[in-house]
Design a protein around this motif. Structure first.
Motif, PDB file in Angstrom:
ATOM      1  N   MET A   1     -15.292  57.072  -3.293  1.00 29.39           N
ATOM      2  CA  MET A   1     -14.906  56.410  -4.526  1.00 29.39           C
ATOM      3  C   MET A   1     -14.690  54.928  -4.250  1.00 29.39           C
ATOM      4  O   MET A   1     -14.062  54.564  -3.271  1.00 29.39           O
ATOM      5  CB  MET A   1     -13.627  57.033  -5.076  1.00 29.39           C
ATOM      6  CG  MET A   1     -13.223  56.449  -6.398  1.00 29.39           C
ATOM      7  SD  MET A   1     -11.906  57.376  -7.208  1.00 29.39           S
ATOM      8  CE  MET A   1     -12.636  58.995  -7.306  1.00 29.39           C
ATOM      9  N   GLU A   2     -15.228  54.111  -5.126  1.00 25.36           N
ATOM     10  CA  GLU A   2     -15.114  52.667  -4.969  1.00 25.36           C
ATOM     11  C   GLU A   2     -14.158  52.124  -6.028  1.00 25.36           C
ATOM     12  O   GLU A   2     -14.217  52.521  -7.192  1.00 25.36           O
ATOM     13  CB  GLU A   2     -16.504  52.045  -5.159  1.00 25.36           C
ATOM     14  CG  GLU A   2     -16.523  50.552  -5.038  1.00 25.36           C
ATOM     15  CD  GLU A   2     -17.879  49.958  -5.420  1.00 25.36           C
ATOM     16  OE1 GLU A   2     -17.946  48.734  -5.518  1.00 25.36           O
ATOM     17  OE2 GLU A   2     -18.841  50.719  -5.658  1.00 25.36           O
ATOM     18  N   ILE A   3     -13.263  51.242  -5.612  1.00 22.35           N
ATOM     19  CA  ILE A   3     -12.349  50.591  -6.548  1.00 22.35           C
ATOM     20  C   ILE A   3     -12.774  49.128  -6.668  1.00 22.35           C
ATOM     21  O   ILE A   3     -12.895  48.430  -5.659  1.00 22.35           O
ATOM     22  CB  ILE A   3     -10.877  50.647  -6.059  1.00 22.35           C
ATOM     23  CG1 ILE A   3     -10.451  52.066  -5.737  1.00 22.35           C
ATOM     24  CG2 ILE A   3      -9.955  49.976  -7.079  1.00 22.35           C
ATOM     25  CD1 ILE A   3     -10.098  52.939  -6.897  1.00 22.35           C
ATOM     26  N   GLN A   4     -13.035  48.699  -7.888  1.00 21.33           N
ATOM     27  CA  GLN A   4     -13.416  47.312  -8.142  1.00 21.33           C
ATOM     28  C   GLN A   4     -12.307  46.643  -8.933  1.00 21.33           C
ATOM     29  O   GLN A   4     -11.653  47.286  -9.750  1.00 21.33           O
ATOM     30  CB  GLN A   4     -14.699  47.248  -8.981  1.00 21.33           C
ATOM     31  CG  GLN A   4     -15.885  47.906  -8.339  1.00 21.33           C
ATOM     32  CD  GLN A   4     -17.086  47.957  -9.268  1.00 21.33           C
ATOM     33  OE1 GLN A   4     -16.963  47.869 -10.480  1.00 21.33           O
ATOM     34  NE2 GLN A   4     -18.257  48.114  -8.693  1.00 21.33           N
ATOM     35  N   ALA A  16     -12.128  52.546 -11.001  1.00 23.18           N
ATOM     36  CA  ALA A  16     -12.607  53.478  -9.977  1.00 23.18           C
ATOM     37  C   ALA A  16     -13.986  53.981 -10.390  1.00 23.18           C
ATOM     38  O   ALA A  16     -14.158  54.460 -11.512  1.00 23.18           O
ATOM     39  CB  ALA A  16     -11.638  54.649  -9.839  1.00 23.18           C
ATOM     40  N   GLU A  18     -17.290  56.412  -9.218  1.00 19.83           N
ATOM     41  CA  GLU A  18     -17.842  57.416  -8.308  1.00 19.83           C
ATOM     42  C   GLU A  18     -19.169  57.903  -8.863  1.00 19.83           C
ATOM     43  O   GLU A  18     -19.259  58.288 -10.022  1.00 19.83           O
ATOM     44  CB  GLU A  18     -16.874  58.585  -8.141  1.00 19.83           C
ATOM     45  CG  GLU A  18     -17.356  59.549  -7.072  1.00 19.83           C
ATOM     46  CD  GLU A  18     -16.265  60.480  -6.598  1.00 19.83           C
ATOM     47  OE1 GLU A  18     -16.336  61.669  -6.937  1.00 19.83           O
ATOM     48  OE2 GLU A  18     -15.359  60.010  -5.899  1.00 19.83           O
ATOM     49  N   ASP A  19     -20.183  57.850  -8.024  1.00 14.56           N
ATOM     50  CA  ASP A  19     -21.541  58.263  -8.421  1.00 14.56           C
ATOM     51  C   ASP A  19     -21.985  57.541  -9.692  1.00 14.56           C
ATOM     52  O   ASP A  19     -22.588  58.135 -10.591  1.00 14.56           O
ATOM     53  CB  ASP A  19     -21.612  59.777  -8.627  1.00 14.56           C
ATOM     54  CG  ASP A  19     -21.326  60.547  -7.349  1.00 14.56           C
ATOM     55  OD1 ASP A  19     -21.634  60.018  -6.258  1.00 14.56           O
ATOM     56  OD2 ASP A  19     -20.784  61.653  -7.432  1.00 14.56           O
ATOM     57  N   GLU A  22     -17.537  55.806 -14.344  1.00 16.87           N
ATOM     58  CA  GLU A  22     -16.170  55.315 -14.321  1.00 16.87           C
ATOM     59  C   GLU A  22     -15.221  56.507 -14.246  1.00 16.87           C
ATOM     60  O   GLU A  22     -15.163  57.327 -15.146  1.00 16.87           O
ATOM     61  CB  GLU A  22     -15.863  54.489 -15.573  1.00 16.87           C
ATOM     62  CG  GLU A  22     -14.461  53.912 -15.551  1.00 16.87           C
ATOM     63  CD  GLU A  22     -14.121  53.117 -16.797  1.00 16.87           C
ATOM     64  OE1 GLU A  22     -13.224  53.557 -17.538  1.00 16.87           O
ATOM     65  OE2 GLU A  22     -14.753  52.069 -17.030  1.00 16.87           O
ATOM     66  N   LYS A  55      -4.896  56.207  -6.652  1.00 13.45           N
ATOM     67  CA  LYS A  55      -5.751  55.270  -5.909  1.00 13.45           C
ATOM     68  C   LYS A  55      -5.787  53.909  -6.589  1.00 13.45           C
ATOM     69  O   LYS A  55      -5.797  52.871  -5.929  1.00 13.45           O
ATOM     70  CB  LYS A  55      -7.177  55.826  -5.777  1.00 13.45           C
ATOM     71  CG  LYS A  55      -7.269  56.950  -4.780  1.00 13.45           C
ATOM     72  CD  LYS A  55      -8.686  57.465  -4.657  1.00 13.45           C
ATOM     73  CE  LYS A  55      -8.723  58.586  -3.641  1.00 13.45           C
ATOM     74  NZ  LYS A  55      -9.578  59.665  -3.991  1.00 13.45           N
ATOM     75  N   ALA A  59      -4.465  50.422  -5.013  1.00 17.28           N
ATOM     76  CA  ALA A  59      -5.312  49.224  -4.939  1.00 17.28           C
ATOM     77  C   ALA A  59      -4.543  48.011  -5.454  1.00 17.28           C
ATOM     78  O   ALA A  59      -4.636  46.914  -4.889  1.00 17.28           O
ATOM     79  CB  ALA A  59      -6.601  49.433  -5.735  1.00 17.28           C
TER      80      ALA A  59
END
Length: 94
Positions: A1-4, A16, A18-19, A22, A55, A59
């Motif tokens: 999972m990426e947090i921007q 957040a 993922e794939d 949002e 998460k 962040a």
């Protein structure tokens, strides 16, 4: 999972992803130069129970620590994370 993080002079948010979807978003508003207010956290129903909200809060804590900022958690979810996780309270505005 990426947090921007998307930030501007008055507001911002952590998102957040993922794939390519949002998974959740947490919005904040600046309260001066040294603190920000977490005002809303929302998690997509597809990602409920996966710790996405926490998460996002973590962040924000990392961002606050890296930039010597304080957080005011007005969002009930964010406030509950601060209530449960003692080691992140160093960034709380008091």
């Amino acid at each position: 999972m990426e947090i921007q993080q998307i930030n501007d002079t008055r507001k911002g948010y952590f998102e957040a992803i993922e794939d390519g979807k949002e998974a959740g978003k947490m919005t904040y508003t600046w309260a001066g130069d040294s603190k920000f207010i977490i005002d809303h956290t929302e998690v997509s129903p597809d990602f409920n129970g996966k710790g996405v909200g926490k998460k996002l809060v973590m962040a924000a804590v990392d961002y606050a620590r890296a930039n010597n900022l304080k957080i005011i958690p007005l969002c009930p979810f964010a406030k509950s994370v601060f209530d449960k996780v003692e080691e992140i309270r160093d960034v709380l505005f008091s």
